[in-house]
Design a protein around this motif. Sequence first.
Motif, mmCIF file in Angstrom:
data_model
loop_
_atom_site.group_PDB
_atom_site.id
_atom_site.type_symbol
_atom_site.label_atom_id
_atom_site.label_comp_id
_atom_site.label_asym_id
_atom_site.label_seq_id
_atom_site.Cartn_x
_atom_site.Cartn_y
_atom_site.Cartn_z
ATOM 1 N N GLU A 1 0.821 -1.211 0.000
ATOM 2 C CA GLU A 1 0.000 0.000 0.000
ATOM 3 C C GLU A 1 0.853 1.259 0.000
ATOM 4 O O GLU A 1 0.444 2.291 -0.549
ATOM 5 C CB GLU A 1 -0.959 -0.028 1.187
ATOM 6 C CG GLU A 1 -2.034 -1.109 1.034
ATOM 7 C CD GLU A 1 -3.065 -1.115 2.143
ATOM 8 O OE1 GLU A 1 -2.826 -0.446 3.187
ATOM 9 O OE2 GLU A 1 -4.108 -1.783 1.972
ATOM 10 N N GLY B 1 1.452 2.078 -3.421
ATOM 11 C CA GLY B 1 0.276 2.588 -4.126
ATOM 12 C C GLY B 1 -0.811 1.576 -4.380
ATOM 13 O O GLY B 1 -1.860 1.916 -4.942
ATOM 14 N N ASN C 1 -4.034 -0.732 -3.692
ATOM 15 C CA ASN C 1 -5.292 -0.513 -2.960
ATOM 16 C C ASN C 1 -5.668 0.964 -2.837
ATOM 17 O O ASN C 1 -6.530 1.317 -2.030
ATOM 18 C CB ASN C 1 -5.245 -1.147 -1.559
ATOM 19 C CG ASN C 1 -5.057 -2.640 -1.607
ATOM 20 O OD1 ASN C 1 -5.397 -3.295 -2.593
ATOM 21 N ND2 ASN C 1 -4.496 -3.207 -0.533
ATOM 22 N N ASP C 2 -5.065 1.830 -3.644
ATOM 23 C CA ASP C 2 -5.390 3.259 -3.635
ATOM 24 C C ASP C 2 -6.467 3.514 -4.689
ATOM 25 O O ASP C 2 -6.220 3.358 -5.891
ATOM 26 C CB ASP C 2 -4.136 4.083 -3.943
ATOM 27 C CG ASP C 2 -4.397 5.582 -3.889
ATOM 28 O OD1 ASP C 2 -5.541 5.982 -3.580
ATOM 29 O OD2 ASP C 2 -3.454 6.352 -4.172
ATOM 30 N N THR C 3 -7.648 3.900 -4.235
ATOM 31 C CA THR C 3 -8.762 4.154 -5.147
ATOM 32 C C THR C 3 -8.868 5.620 -5.539
ATOM 33 O O THR C 3 -9.793 6.005 -6.257
ATOM 34 C CB THR C 3 -10.084 3.720 -4.491
ATOM 35 O OG1 THR C 3 -10.272 4.471 -3.277
ATOM 36 C CG2 THR C 3 -10.076 2.230 -4.173
ATOM 37 N N ARG C 4 -7.926 6.449 -5.104
ATOM 38 C CA ARG C 4 -8.042 7.900 -5.325
ATOM 39 C C ARG C 4 -7.063 8.436 -6.360
ATOM 40 O O ARG C 4 -7.004 9.640 -6.573
ATOM 41 C CB ARG C 4 -7.821 8.638 -4.002
ATOM 42 C CG ARG C 4 -8.824 8.282 -2.906
ATOM 43 C CD ARG C 4 -8.353 8.784 -1.566
ATOM 44 N NE ARG C 4 -7.086 8.146 -1.190
ATOM 45 C CZ ARG C 4 -6.361 8.489 -0.131
ATOM 46 N NH1 ARG C 4 -6.776 9.481 0.647
ATOM 47 N NH2 ARG C 4 -5.232 7.860 0.147
ATOM 48 N N LEU C 5 -6.308 7.576 -7.010
ATOM 49 C CA LEU C 5 -5.271 8.039 -7.921
ATOM 50 C C LEU C 5 -5.888 8.715 -9.148
ATOM 51 O O LEU C 5 -6.713 8.142 -9.839
ATOM 52 C CB LEU C 5 -4.383 6.867 -8.350
ATOM 53 C CG LEU C 5 -3.227 7.213 -9.298
ATOM 54 C CD1 LEU C 5 -2.272 8.194 -8.631
ATOM 55 C CD2 LEU C 5 -2.485 5.949 -9.727
ATOM 56 N N PRO D 1 -7.619 1.051 -9.657
ATOM 57 C CA PRO D 1 -6.793 0.708 -8.497
ATOM 58 C C PRO D 1 -6.102 -0.636 -8.664
ATOM 59 O O PRO D 1 -6.719 -1.611 -9.106
ATOM 60 C CB PRO D 1 -7.804 0.679 -7.337
ATOM 61 C CG PRO D 1 -9.128 0.427 -7.987
ATOM 62 C CD PRO D 1 -9.056 1.053 -9.336
ATOM 63 N N GLN E 1 1.053 1.521 -12.257
ATOM 64 C CA GLN E 1 1.411 1.207 -10.878
ATOM 65 C C GLN E 1 2.794 0.579 -10.790
ATOM 66 O O GLN E 1 3.596 0.938 -9.919
ATOM 67 C CB GLN E 1 0.378 0.246 -10.280
ATOM 68 C CG GLN E 1 0.737 -0.293 -8.900
ATOM 69 C CD GLN E 1 0.874 0.792 -7.859
ATOM 70 O OE1 GLN E 1 -0.090 1.476 -7.544
ATOM 71 N NE2 GLN E 1 2.075 0.967 -7.323
ATOM 72 N N PRO F 1 3.591 10.852 -6.528
ATOM 73 C CA PRO F 1 2.373 10.569 -7.287
ATOM 74 C C PRO F 1 2.531 11.007 -8.741
ATOM 75 O O PRO F 1 3.020 12.107 -9.021
ATOM 76 C CB PRO F 1 1.305 11.404 -6.568
ATOM 77 C CG PRO F 1 1.832 11.562 -5.178
ATOM 78 C CD PRO F 1 3.308 11.656 -5.317
ATOM 79 N N ARG G 1 5.620 10.060 -0.582
ATOM 80 C CA ARG G 1 5.618 9.028 0.459
ATOM 81 C C ARG G 1 6.977 8.350 0.532
ATOM 82 O O ARG G 1 7.618 8.121 -0.483
ATOM 83 C CB ARG G 1 4.561 7.958 0.160
ATOM 84 C CG ARG G 1 3.151 8.452 0.060
ATOM 85 C CD ARG G 1 2.175 7.271 -0.031
ATOM 86 N NE ARG G 1 2.478 6.368 -1.123
ATOM 87 C CZ ARG G 1 2.064 6.526 -2.367
ATOM 88 N NH1 ARG G 1 1.357 7.588 -2.685
ATOM 89 N NH2 ARG G 1 2.374 5.636 -3.293
#
Length: 485
Positions: free
Chosen positions: A295, A298, A300-304, A312, A340, A356, A380
Amino acid sequence: MARYVRRARALCALLLFALLVNAARVQVVLARGYDDNPANRRNSIARYGLPRGDILVGGVPVTGSRDSGEQLRYERTYPQGPLYAPVTGFASQLYGTTFLEHAEDGVLSGTDPMLAPFPLWNDTGRAVNPGGNVVTTLNRYAQEAAYRGLGSRKGAVAAIEPATGRILALVSTPSYDPSQLSGNGAAVTSAWSRLNGDPEKPMLNRAVRQTYPPGSTFKVVTAAAALDAGVITDLDAPTDSPDPYRLPGTTTRLTNEGDGCADASLRAAFEWSCNTVFAKLGVDVGAADMTATAEAFGFNDTRLRIPFTAAPSTFDTSVDKAQLALSSIGQYNTRATPLQMAMVAAAVADGGLAHPPYLVERTVRRTGETVATGGAGPVRQVMSPATAVRMKELMVDVVREGTGTNAAIRGATVGGKTGTAQHGLGNSGVPYAWFVSWAQADDDLEPKVAVTVVVEDAAAERSDISGGGDAAPIARAVMRAVLGF
């Protein structure tokens, strides 16, 4: 007589007042409803009454506008349509907009209030501004190299600048010409039906909207998790990994494609992609730490957003030990987009920092003034800097003497990881060929590019398909283009 005159005058005044009230009601209270009514063509006529702004790559427009001479006057054109379709998407008078054409529609259509020199006056007068331009982060030479490399094969390429997150290439094949959908005639509806019915799915953006089992490329994540967790402290020490490896709690035995994986060191296992070593490592690290590392990269990130949405990538958080073992080698429910996995390679290349990804450098007015700037979100720390150094070392070994030698570039340091992902009922499908990589020219201070390539239908016999054989040469061409070699 005067009494009747007064009554008539009062009635006229009342009627005039009622007319004024109704006009105000129509223009203020009901205005939005009339504006949004499908039968009202004034908005559409105004929208297509001026040329649409352009999307730029390297300062050169990759879109245009054509005067059709019809009521909806200007139609969108795409001079190099298939090359940039996964980036531009389409702008259709019948079917709306997708990708950058959708995400930046306000700027391109001229409706964004920021385009007006005096926004308040613009709102009052309902003036229409010329469409602004969208300046992308793409590298034209990298985009062309990726498109040529994939050729007629089905697959995708994503390339990122590790230190910033700027997307340098985004290619998906097979592709299509978005110009076919621009107008509103019978030819457009026919093209829409044909493209949507095509089993090859040319309108699918495989680089950001399609997830695949990442196979052995996911071992980059597993190795980073093992190093950060302290499960591995010496890259060259034996790992106490049997071959074959019995999945915990089952009678299923996991094997390797080649020999020499029993008790192999992390360095040797990474070079030659030993499934047994990494499956056991994932179990030793544990579900919690494996999930945390995935994670952080990146998953399981649904906001990308880049700025349009990306599918995701997933790492299952509810698994038993056998499932965790398979997840740790990029199988079971582990799924990833090419974008990803480019982010994974970029984080390794940039010392464990994940930037990002973003596709828009800035938006500008037609006259060139900047309206807004793009840029990445918060950075991150995916892994410790010490782990990143060792991961770079492992990836360099793969290209120097392991399964990724086809990606080597004279005058540059290249790190990579191959992958051959099984899929289909009973793993009967043609395996996906993966390659993730990064490159740094000998005279550069830091890596300049991270690339991921996935080939769905590699042109080889099933047993010969590999990321090193099919995907690595494409990645090499893209990296050379960015480095200027």
